[in-house]
Write a protein that holds these residues in place. Structure first.
Motif, mmCIF file in Angstrom:
data_model
loop_
_atom_site.group_PDB
_atom_site.id
_atom_site.type_symbol
_atom_site.label_atom_id
_atom_site.label_comp_id
_atom_site.label_asym_id
_atom_site.label_seq_id
_atom_site.Cartn_x
_atom_site.Cartn_y
_atom_site.Cartn_z
ATOM 1 N N PRO A 262 0.813 -1.227 0.000
ATOM 2 C CA PRO A 262 0.000 0.000 0.000
ATOM 3 C C PRO A 262 0.841 1.270 0.000
ATOM 4 O O PRO A 262 0.439 2.282 -0.581
ATOM 5 N N GLU A 263 2.028 1.227 0.642
ATOM 6 C CA GLU A 263 2.885 2.413 0.656
ATOM 7 C C GLU A 263 3.380 2.731 -0.748
ATOM 8 O O GLU A 263 3.493 3.904 -1.137
ATOM 9 N N TYR A 264 3.701 1.694 -1.505
ATOM 10 C CA TYR A 264 4.147 1.908 -2.883
ATOM 11 C C TYR A 264 3.042 2.575 -3.697
ATOM 12 O O TYR A 264 3.295 3.516 -4.463
ATOM 13 N N VAL A 265 1.824 2.085 -3.551
ATOM 14 C CA VAL A 265 0.705 2.673 -4.282
ATOM 15 C C VAL A 265 0.535 4.140 -3.889
ATOM 16 O O VAL A 265 0.335 5.012 -4.742
ATOM 17 N N GLU A 266 0.621 4.422 -2.616
ATOM 18 C CA GLU A 266 0.455 5.790 -2.131
ATOM 19 C C GLU A 266 1.512 6.723 -2.705
ATOM 20 O O GLU A 266 1.221 7.865 -3.087
ATOM 21 N N GLU A 267 2.741 6.252 -2.804
ATOM 22 C CA GLU A 267 3.847 7.117 -3.217
ATOM 23 C C GLU A 267 4.078 7.157 -4.722
ATOM 24 O O GLU A 267 4.533 8.175 -5.242
ATOM 25 N N ARG A 268 3.742 6.072 -5.432
ATOM 26 C CA ARG A 268 4.181 5.983 -6.817
ATOM 27 C C ARG A 268 3.065 5.843 -7.851
ATOM 28 O O ARG A 268 3.254 6.213 -9.018
ATOM 29 N N VAL A 269 1.942 5.258 -7.480
ATOM 30 C CA VAL A 269 0.905 4.948 -8.478
ATOM 31 C C VAL A 269 0.030 6.169 -8.736
ATOM 32 O O VAL A 269 -0.592 6.713 -7.831
ATOM 33 N N ALA A 270 -0.019 6.594 -9.989
ATOM 34 C CA ALA A 270 -0.781 7.782 -10.378
ATOM 35 C C ALA A 270 -2.193 7.448 -10.821
ATOM 36 O O ALA A 270 -3.087 8.296 -10.743
ATOM 37 N N GLY A 271 -2.431 6.245 -11.313
ATOM 38 C CA GLY A 271 -3.761 5.879 -11.784
ATOM 39 C C GLY A 271 -3.809 4.402 -12.096
ATOM 40 O O GLY A 271 -2.781 3.732 -12.216
ATOM 41 N N VAL A 272 -5.040 3.873 -12.238
ATOM 42 C CA VAL A 272 -5.208 2.443 -12.489
ATOM 43 C C VAL A 272 -6.358 2.227 -13.461
ATOM 44 O O VAL A 272 -7.399 2.883 -13.376
ATOM 45 N N ALA A 273 -6.149 1.315 -14.408
ATOM 46 C CA ALA A 273 -7.196 0.909 -15.350
ATOM 47 C C ALA A 273 -7.394 -0.590 -15.216
ATOM 48 O O ALA A 273 -6.437 -1.364 -15.303
ATOM 49 N N LEU A 274 -8.637 -0.991 -15.008
ATOM 50 C CA LEU A 274 -8.984 -2.398 -14.797
ATOM 51 C C LEU A 274 -9.932 -2.826 -15.908
ATOM 52 O O LEU A 274 -11.074 -2.387 -15.969
ATOM 53 N N LEU A 275 -9.439 -3.700 -16.790
ATOM 54 C CA LEU A 275 -10.201 -4.114 -17.964
ATOM 55 C C LEU A 275 -10.626 -5.573 -17.828
ATOM 56 O O LEU A 275 -9.785 -6.458 -17.618
ATOM 57 N N GLY A 276 -11.914 -5.841 -17.932
ATOM 58 C CA GLY A 276 -12.413 -7.203 -17.945
ATOM 59 C C GLY A 276 -11.884 -8.049 -16.811
ATOM 60 O O GLY A 276 -11.391 -9.159 -17.038
ATOM 61 N N THR A 277 -11.995 -7.570 -15.586
ATOM 62 C CA THR A 277 -11.394 -8.273 -14.457
ATOM 63 C C THR A 277 -12.397 -8.424 -13.324
ATOM 64 O O THR A 277 -13.587 -8.095 -13.466
ATOM 65 N N SER A 278 -11.919 -8.945 -12.195
ATOM 66 C CA SER A 278 -12.797 -9.226 -11.059
ATOM 67 C C SER A 278 -12.015 -9.045 -9.767
ATOM 68 O O SER A 278 -10.815 -9.311 -9.711
ATOM 69 N N ALA A 279 -12.731 -8.609 -8.721
ATOM 70 C CA ALA A 279 -12.120 -8.502 -7.399
ATOM 71 C C ALA A 279 -12.430 -9.722 -6.542
ATOM 72 O O ALA A 279 -11.982 -9.815 -5.396
ATOM 73 N N GLY A 280 -13.184 -10.675 -7.079
ATOM 74 C CA GLY A 280 -13.515 -11.881 -6.334
ATOM 75 C C GLY A 280 -14.858 -12.443 -6.751
ATOM 76 O O GLY A 280 -15.549 -11.899 -7.622
ATOM 77 N N GLY A 281 -15.229 -13.580 -6.153
ATOM 78 C CA GLY A 281 -16.501 -14.198 -6.488
ATOM 79 C C GLY A 281 -16.511 -14.914 -7.812
ATOM 80 O O GLY A 281 -17.575 -15.111 -8.415
ATOM 81 N N LEU A 282 -15.353 -15.358 -8.285
ATOM 82 C CA LEU A 282 -15.301 -16.028 -9.581
ATOM 83 C C LEU A 282 -15.955 -17.403 -9.547
ATOM 84 O O LEU A 282 -16.258 -17.973 -10.602
ATOM 85 N N GLY A 283 -16.178 -17.929 -8.352
ATOM 86 C CA GLY A 283 -16.893 -19.193 -8.250
ATOM 87 C C GLY A 283 -18.334 -19.098 -8.695
ATOM 88 O O GLY A 283 -19.002 -20.118 -8.900
ATOM 89 N N GLU A 284 -18.839 -17.875 -8.849
ATOM 90 C CA GLU A 284 -20.218 -17.666 -9.283
ATOM 91 C C GLU A 284 -20.357 -17.640 -10.807
ATOM 92 O O GLU A 284 -21.478 -17.674 -11.327
ATOM 93 N N VAL A 285 -19.257 -17.557 -11.523
ATOM 94 C CA VAL A 285 -19.311 -17.408 -12.979
ATOM 95 C C VAL A 285 -19.820 -18.699 -13.618
ATOM 96 O O VAL A 285 -19.351 -19.798 -13.286
ATOM 97 N N THR A 286 -20.758 -18.595 -14.542
ATOM 98 C CA THR A 286 -21.356 -19.770 -15.186
ATOM 99 C C THR A 286 -20.747 -20.077 -16.551
ATOM 100 O O THR A 286 -21.030 -21.136 -17.116
ATOM 101 N N TYR A 287 -19.968 -19.161 -17.108
ATOM 102 C CA TYR A 287 -19.341 -19.344 -18.419
ATOM 103 C C TYR A 287 -20.379 -19.621 -19.515
ATOM 104 O O TYR A 287 -20.091 -20.284 -20.512
#
Length: 468
Positions: A262-287
């Motif tokens: 988290p310290e690295y993100v605070e000091e160095r990361v200027a922005g984030v782009a998240l394309l076609g991704t997930s933060a969790g719950g992939l067990g729910e995906v039915t495909y």
């Protein structure tokens, strides 16, 4: 015995071993459920077969070879670098320095060099250079009405980056992280458009692309991939603001980085782009399969993959023999409008996926069921964020992107219509347009320091999806 029949026998034996754990008493019930799953998968296979009945197999093989020879996709290369991960696995990355790609073009409407195949395949707009004259005599700084909105955003992006260059500050670096069973080459169209505009780093996840094969049989976790990314960042972008772009597993990797550093993100990361991704719950995906079949498949697949990994040489031969079926499955799960995708791009997606050995597929697969990083997203809360999804994504459905936006209420949310999992290949111009707009805003508000200029740095974004 032919390769195809041997592979079929291997798959059958693998399924048998995987199902054996259910016990004899549950055998009949498992058989019924497996029948449902088999019917669902069979429907997919039948659709592929019908699509291809009119073309002889040898003709299709020759067509694939011709597409491989003619297509430029995945051929763009930068300055190579290698860095060991914490466990010693060698990670491969490439750097595109703006100075290495001066782009001496005069027409802003011309396609970016190397972006297309010259045979009618998709092309993307280049980054227009301010001050250069177009064919009409107009400068590139005013190209939005002559070359479309992408050119206008790119022009502002270049001006911002060049403005920073005169201050003596370390350059902004945009770092691209790819997804499961892909490589850095999946960013082909974004790479072609960005060359000469901003410093970019593209890297291959462990056991993918040109990175080394990790020790066989060792467990893989998303946390481990986050530590790999940190090693690449330290080596390829040791100073200055970094902007992170991640697709699918690559987006999960960014979340793992944020959770562990988290310290690295605070000091160095200027922005984030998240394309076609997930933060969790992939067990729910039915495909895209019926719920009953999915439950059975989900339980059986890990064992099947482990068994197939033990016979990887045989399976790899079988993949070549069953290339037609494989191609149809790839199109089904990669693209939202598979019949509209250029054949060269579709074949490029096949090559990326088929290059990953089945034992690597097996080692990474369990990590997705364990993935849960919703809480980690808070580290990006004060950064300009872009969340982009396809409305027909069967791998990480758009509902998962919507959950990310709930955790990042200031994020710009874009939902591309009739688009699947590989949006950057299926809709390259639209993806580039949104990336350009977001990058220009990110560098303008956070380019001098990774620390937020204000809580309203994402002004103009909305939690409502911007549909395209």
């Amino acid at each position: 015995m032919s390769d195809s029949s041997s592979t079929r026998d291997a798959v059958g034996a693998a399924v048998g071993r995987a199902s054996g754990a259910s016990g004899a008493s549950g055998g009949a019930a498992w058989t019924r459920r497996a029948g449902v799953a088999g019917a669902a998968l069979g429907a997919v296979a039948a659709g592929v077969a019908l699509e291809r009945l009119t073309v002889h197999r040898s003709v299709r093989r020759k067509a694939r070879l011709a597409l491989d020879a003619a297509g430029p996709y995945g051929t763009l290369r930068g300055t190579p670098g290698r860095v060991p991960a914490a466990d010693g696995t060698e990670l491969y990355y490439e750097v595109d320095e703006p100075a290495d790609f001066p782009l001496p073009r005069t027409d802003p409407a011309a396609p970016a060099p190397g972006s297309g195949d010259g045979l009618g395949g998709p092309e993307v707009s280049p980054v227009p250079l301010p001050g250069a004259q177009s064919a009409s005599g107009r400068g590139r700084g005013a190209t939005e009405d002559t070359a479309g909105p992408v050119a206008g955003y790119w022009s502002r992006l270049v001006e911002l980056v060049r403005g920073r260059g005169g201050t003596g500050s370390a350059p902004v670096t945009v770092v691209f992280s790819h997804g499961y069973c892909l490589s850095q080459d999946v960013w082909h169209f974004q790479r072609a458009a960005l060359r000469g505009a901003v410093r970019c780093v593209y890297w291959d996840q462990r056991s993918h692309g040109r990175s080394a094969r990790a020790a066989a049989g060792e467990a893989v976790s998303i946390d481990l991939l986050g530590r790999d990314l940190k090693a690449v960042l330290d080596a390829a972008a040791p100073e200055g603001p970094v902007v992170l772009v991640g697709h699918s597993m690559g987006g999960m990797t960014l979340m793992a980085l944020a959770e562990q550093y988290p310290e690295y993100v605070e000091e160095r990361v200027a922005g984030v782009a998240l394309l076609g991704t997930s933060a969790g719950g992939l067990g729910e995906v039915t495909y895209g399969l019926p719920a009953a079949g999915v439950r059975t498949v989900r339980r059986v697949v890990p064992g099947v993959l482990r068994a197939l990994a033990a016979q990887s040489e045989l399976v790899e031969r079988g993949r070549r023999v069953t290339a037609d079926l494989f191609a149809g499955v790839v199109k089904r799960y990669s693209f939202g409008s598979p019949r509209e995708v250029d054949p060269g791009v579709a074949r490029f997606a096949e090559r990326l996926i088929e290059s990953v050995p089945v034992d690597v597929v097996a080692e990474f697969y369990p990590a997705f069921a364990e993935h849960e990083k919703t809480a980690a997203l808070s580290a990006f809360a004060d950064r300009p964020a872009l969340v982009l999804a396809g409305d027909r994504d069967l791998m990480t459905p758009s509902e998962h992107s919507e959950r990310i936006v709930v955790a990042l209420p200031g994020a710009a949310y874009v939902l591309l219509e009739a688009t699947g999992h590989l949006a950057m290949l299926e809709r390259p111009e639209q993806v580039n347009e949104h990336l350009a707009e977001w990058l220009a805003r990110t560098i303008r508000t956070h380019g001098s320091t990774a620390r937020p200029a204000s809580r309203s740095a994402s002004a103009g974004s909305s939690r409502r999806p911007h549909r395209r």
